[in-house]
Structures are given as structure tokens and as C-alpha cells.
Scaffold this motif. Sequence first.
Motif, short mmCIF file in Angstrom:
data_model
loop_
_atom_site.label_atom_id
_atom_site.label_comp_id
_atom_site.label_asym_id
_atom_site.label_seq_id
_atom_site.Cartn_x
_atom_site.Cartn_y
_atom_site.Cartn_z
N ILE A 142 0.77 -1.17 0.13
CA ILE A 142 0.00 -0.08 0.16
C ILE A 142 0.79 1.27 0.06
CG2 ILE A 142 -1.46 1.28 1.47
CD1 ILE A 142 -2.90 -1.50 2.32
N ALA A 143 1.86 1.30 0.97
CA ALA A 143 2.59 2.34 0.92
C ALA A 143 3.63 2.63 -0.48
CB ALA A 143 3.60 2.19 1.99
N ALA A 144 4.02 1.59 -0.93
CA ALA A 144 4.63 1.77 -2.46
C ALA A 144 3.64 2.04 -3.19
CB ALA A 144 5.18 0.36 -2.56
N MET A 145 2.54 1.82 -3.46
CA MET A 145 1.60 2.37 -4.47
C MET A 145 1.44 3.63 -4.05
SD MET A 145 -1.12 -0.75 -4.60
CE MET A 145 -2.28 0.28 -6.01
N GLN A 146 1.16 4.23 -3.01
CA GLN A 146 1.05 5.61 -2.61
C GLN A 146 2.10 6.42 -3.05
OE1 GLN A 146 -0.14 5.07 1.56
NE2 GLN A 146 -2.29 5.14 1.22
N ALA A 147 3.54 5.83 -2.84
CA ALA A 147 4.65 6.63 -3.02
C ALA A 147 4.58 6.67 -4.71
CB ALA A 147 5.71 5.80 -2.62
N MET A 148 3.98 5.80 -5.25
CA MET A 148 3.90 6.15 -6.88
C MET A 148 2.87 6.99 -7.38
SD MET A 148 6.30 3.92 -8.48
CE MET A 148 5.55 3.57 -9.98
N GLY A 149 1.94 7.44 -6.46
CA GLY A 149 0.80 8.37 -6.52
C GLY A 149 -0.30 7.57 -7.17
N LEU A 150 -0.53 6.23 -6.80
CA LEU A 150 -1.75 5.60 -7.04
C LEU A 150 -2.55 5.11 -5.91
CD1 LEU A 150 0.26 2.89 -9.01
CD2 LEU A 150 -1.19 4.48 -10.10
N GLU A 151 -3.94 5.02 -6.06
CA GLU A 151 -4.61 4.77 -4.83
C GLU A 151 -4.51 3.29 -4.65
OE1 GLU A 151 -8.70 6.46 -4.28
OE2 GLU A 151 -8.30 6.89 -6.55
N ALA A 157 -8.77 -2.45 -7.78
CA ALA A 157 -9.16 -2.43 -9.19
C ALA A 157 -7.80 -1.82 -9.79
CB ALA A 157 -10.22 -1.56 -9.42
N VAL A 158 -7.15 -0.83 -9.21
CA VAL A 158 -5.84 -0.44 -9.70
C VAL A 158 -4.91 -1.22 -9.69
CG1 VAL A 158 -4.18 1.78 -9.08
CG2 VAL A 158 -6.59 2.24 -8.86
N LEU A 159 -4.64 -1.86 -8.54
CA LEU A 159 -3.57 -3.03 -8.60
C LEU A 159 -3.75 -4.10 -9.52
CD1 LEU A 159 -1.09 -4.10 -7.29
CD2 LEU A 159 -2.52 -5.09 -5.44
N GLU A 160 -5.01 -4.57 -9.73
CA GLU A 160 -5.09 -5.54 -10.87
C GLU A 160 -4.57 -4.89 -12.18
OE1 GLU A 160 -9.06 -8.06 -12.47
OE2 GLU A 160 -9.32 -6.13 -11.82
N ARG A 161 -5.26 -3.91 -12.49
CA ARG A 161 -5.15 -3.29 -13.64
C ARG A 161 -3.47 -3.25 -14.05
NH1 ARG A 161 -6.80 1.86 -13.44
NH2 ARG A 161 -4.81 2.51 -12.95
N GLU A 162 -2.62 -2.36 -12.96
CA GLU A 162 -1.34 -2.15 -13.27
C GLU A 162 -0.54 -3.56 -13.29
OE1 GLU A 162 0.13 0.75 -13.90
OE2 GLU A 162 -1.96 1.89 -13.85
N PHE A 163 -0.87 -4.24 -12.50
CA PHE A 163 -0.28 -5.60 -12.30
C PHE A 163 -0.35 -6.40 -13.55
CE2 PHE A 163 0.22 -10.15 -11.47
CZ PHE A 163 1.58 -10.25 -10.92
N ASN A 164 -1.62 -6.67 -13.95
CA ASN A 164 -1.83 -7.44 -15.21
C ASN A 164 -1.23 -6.94 -16.50
OD1 ASN A 164 -3.24 -9.68 -14.00
ND2 ASN A 164 -5.13 -8.52 -13.99
N GLN A 165 -1.02 -5.66 -16.58
CA GLN A 165 -0.45 -4.88 -17.53
C GLN A 165 1.06 -5.51 -17.80
OE1 GLN A 165 -0.73 -0.54 -17.40
NE2 GLN A 165 -3.01 -0.90 -18.09
N LEU A 211 8.18 -10.56 -8.12
CA LEU A 211 9.24 -9.90 -8.86
C LEU A 211 8.80 -8.61 -9.74
CD1 LEU A 211 11.54 -12.81 -9.81
CD2 LEU A 211 12.18 -11.02 -8.15
N VAL A 212 7.59 -9.12 -10.33
CA VAL A 212 6.92 -8.16 -11.13
C VAL A 212 6.31 -7.07 -10.28
CG1 VAL A 212 5.11 -7.65 -12.68
CG2 VAL A 212 6.12 -9.77 -12.84
N LEU A 213 5.85 -7.17 -9.22
CA LEU A 213 5.44 -6.12 -8.34
C LEU A 213 6.49 -5.03 -8.04
CD1 LEU A 213 3.03 -7.71 -5.74
CD2 LEU A 213 2.38 -5.97 -7.51
N TRP A 222 7.95 -3.07 -10.96
CA TRP A 222 6.78 -2.07 -11.21
C TRP A 222 7.08 -0.77 -10.06
CZ3 TRP A 222 1.68 -2.27 -8.64
CH2 TRP A 222 0.85 -0.99 -8.92
N LEU A 223 6.99 -1.19 -8.61
CA LEU A 223 7.02 -0.29 -7.61
C LEU A 223 8.39 0.42 -7.57
CD1 LEU A 223 4.31 -2.17 -5.56
CD2 LEU A 223 3.95 -0.17 -6.87
N ARG A 224 9.43 -0.12 -8.07
CA ARG A 224 11.00 0.16 -8.13
C ARG A 224 11.39 0.04 -6.59
NH1 ARG A 224 8.49 5.17 -10.68
NH2 ARG A 224 8.67 4.82 -12.94
#
Length: 133
Positions: A13-22, A26-34, A62-64, A67-69
Amino acid sequence: MNPTKQAFAERLIAAMQAMGLEPKPAVLEREFNQRYWGKAMTLHGVRRWLRGETLPSHEKLLVLAEWLRLQPQELRDGPEVEARIRKAKARWDEGVGYTEREVFEAFLKLPPDKRKVVREVILAFAKAQNPDA
């Protein structure tokens, strides 16, 4: 609830927020599956990551992390684990001088049966030196 899984969820959650994402499923599913070329994650599956109910497989971690750097081990285990490992490694590197390294190199060249004898002798000396350990 499992503290390891809960801590992972908090870091995710903190990593997603640091990337400016909620940090929403739904956001995680979309971004991960891309980014993931395997079987797509479901909304329910990623929700379970965010709620601390499950951990992703290593491949998905590894993918997460990419993506989250973040380093994968930092995302999964937190920065404190890596710091403890670094501290233990530094202690080893600082505490071992040339003469000890020379002995270790000679030890590693011995056949397994001789290594076992040397190990037992060293452990016997260590136990005699510190019987409470």
C-alpha cells in the motif's frame, strides 16, 4: 491475521501511494496485469494481497517490485531484514583478517572427512572457552 502477510500488505500500500496511485484492488489488478505475462490476477486475488491475507508467488513478487521500483526482498520482508543481513555481513568482513582468511582457504581445500574433524576441534575449543553458549 499473519503479521508477515499484514506487513507485506502495508508495504505494498505504501509503495503504491509513493507512486501516486490509490491502493485499491482495481488499480492494482490493472497495473499488475499490464506487466505480468502469466495468468492474469483477479480482482479478488489482488484484494487479498492488499488485505494481508495472502502473499504473491516469487514470480509475481518480482513483477510487483520492478513496477514499484523496490528490491523484491524489501517489498516482501521489509528494509529491516536487509539491514540486519548487511550488519551481520559487515561484522564478518571486519572481523576476519588476512590470517583467518588464509586458514579458511586451507580449510576449504580439505576433503570433507578432514573438514569434519577440523570443525569438531574448533567447536570443542569454542565450547571450552565459553561453556555457557
